[in-house]
Design a protein around this motif. Structure first.
Motif, PDB file in Angstrom:
ATOM      1  N   MET A   1      -7.566   7.533 -45.442  1.00 31.52           N
ATOM      2  CA  MET A   1      -7.765   6.077 -45.841  1.00 31.52           C
ATOM      3  C   MET A   1      -6.936   4.946 -45.239  1.00 31.52           C
ATOM      4  O   MET A   1      -7.658   4.992 -44.287  1.00 31.52           O
ATOM      5  CB  MET A   1      -8.657   5.400 -47.084  1.00 31.52           C
ATOM      6  N   LYS A   2      -5.504   5.469 -45.686  1.00 31.03           N
ATOM      7  CA  LYS A   2      -5.236   4.648 -45.519  1.00 31.03           C
ATOM      8  C   LYS A   2      -4.356   5.247 -43.629  1.00 31.03           C
ATOM      9  O   LYS A   2      -4.124   4.231 -43.407  1.00 31.03           O
ATOM     10  CB  LYS A   2      -3.536   4.675 -46.106  1.00 31.03           C
ATOM     11  N   LYS A   3      -4.547   6.356 -43.109  1.00 30.51           N
ATOM     12  CA  LYS A   3      -4.454   6.700 -42.236  1.00 30.51           C
ATOM     13  C   LYS A   3      -5.244   5.736 -40.580  1.00 30.51           C
ATOM     14  O   LYS A   3      -4.895   5.310 -39.809  1.00 30.51           O
ATOM     15  CB  LYS A   3      -3.690   7.729 -41.927  1.00 30.51           C
ATOM     16  N   ILE A   4      -6.204   5.725 -41.794  1.00 28.76           N
ATOM     17  CA  ILE A   4      -7.485   5.321 -40.511  1.00 28.76           C
ATOM     18  C   ILE A   4      -7.140   3.505 -40.142  1.00 28.76           C
ATOM     19  O   ILE A   4      -7.597   2.876 -38.937  1.00 28.76           O
ATOM     20  CB  ILE A   4      -8.905   5.643 -40.891  1.00 28.76           C
ATOM     21  N   ILE A   5      -6.615   2.434 -41.724  1.00 28.76           N
ATOM     22  CA  ILE A   5      -6.112   1.675 -41.372  1.00 28.76           C
ATOM     23  C   ILE A   5      -5.214   1.043 -40.284  1.00 28.76           C
ATOM     24  O   ILE A   5      -5.632   0.003 -39.686  1.00 28.76           O
ATOM     25  CB  ILE A   5      -6.312   0.827 -42.654  1.00 28.76           C
ATOM     26  N   LEU A   6      -3.996   1.934 -40.749  1.00 26.12           N
ATOM     27  CA  LEU A   6      -2.684   2.197 -39.883  1.00 26.12           C
ATOM     28  C   LEU A   6      -3.284   2.028 -38.457  1.00 26.12           C
ATOM     29  O   LEU A   6      -2.972   1.449 -37.539  1.00 26.12           O
ATOM     30  CB  LEU A   6      -2.344   3.111 -40.335  1.00 26.12           C
ATOM     31  N   ILE A   7      -4.313   3.084 -38.028  1.00 26.44           N
ATOM     32  CA  ILE A   7      -4.445   3.876 -36.697  1.00 26.44           C
ATOM     33  C   ILE A   7      -5.384   2.585 -36.178  1.00 26.44           C
ATOM     34  O   ILE A   7      -4.793   1.538 -35.104  1.00 26.44           O
ATOM     35  CB  ILE A   7      -5.428   5.154 -36.668  1.00 26.44           C
ATOM     36  N   LEU A   8      -6.129   1.900 -37.002  1.00 29.75           N
ATOM     37  CA  LEU A   8      -7.192   0.636 -36.135  1.00 29.75           C
ATOM     38  C   LEU A   8      -5.808  -0.608 -36.090  1.00 29.75           C
ATOM     39  O   LEU A   8      -6.226  -1.220 -34.860  1.00 29.75           O
ATOM     40  CB  LEU A   8      -8.161   0.114 -37.034  1.00 29.75           C
TER      41      LEU A   8
END
Length: 181
Positions: A1-8
């Motif tokens: 989840m953190k990776k998705i937020i970081l990528i966005l």
């Protein structure tokens, strides 16, 4: 989840940088295109950007034909969206001209190619123009008279000031000249 937020977050940041950089580039190109030419007179373009730095005095040497006159200052010309070139010569088979001899620091306005005035001594300067209080190229003549040299190239020259007394009475201040020889 953190990776998705970081990528966005990174994608949004990069997207905004690219858009702002592209907008600045387009705005800069539009500005350069606008400043290059602001109308033509008989196929000769009005250059509206002042020369950057000192102009070599030898570039004004020669005979220059008056092809355009603007009734207003250079600042007025820059602001005017559709400048009116109201120059109409009174000469039938000749033209109004100015002859510069840079090696002798003299110039002479000539009406209709034959009504010559006296040679006028001048000093070509680059510095603070006493009339406009700006750092620019200018010609000083008769002690307290100044003509601003806006730009000169091998075909055209744009001058501002009391260049020809017969035209100055009508409010003319900005002159487009074409090199004759």
């Amino acid at each position: 989840m953190k990776k998705i937020i970081l990528i966005l977050s990174v994608a949004t940041l990069l997207h905004s940088c690219v858009v702002s950089t592209a907008a600045k580039a387009v705005k800069g190109v539009a500005k350069v295109g606008y400043k290059a030419v602001k109308g033509t007179v008989n196929g000769i373009s009005w250059a509206v950007s002042k020369a950057n730095g000192k102009i070599d005095e030898d570039r004004v040497d020669g005979t220059w034909k008056v092809v355009g006159v603007y009734k207003g200052s250079f600042e007025d010309f820059q602001k005017d969206q559709n400048p009116d070139n109201s120059f109409a010569t009174e000469c039938n088979d000749a033209f109004d001209q100015i002859i510069f001899k840079s090696n002798r620091s003299k110039f002479k306005p000539v009406h209709c190619s034959n009504e010559e005035e006296n040679w006028i001594k001048y000093k070509f300067e680059f510095g603070k123009n006493p009339l406009t209080k700006e750092k620019e190229n200018y010609i000083e003549y008769n002690s307290n008279n100044y003509i601003t040299v806006i730009d000169v190239n091998n075909k055209t020259m744009v001058l501002e000031g009391n260049l020809m007394s017969k035209l100055a009475f009508s409010g003319a201040k900005l002159y487009l000249l074409e090199k004759v020889k």
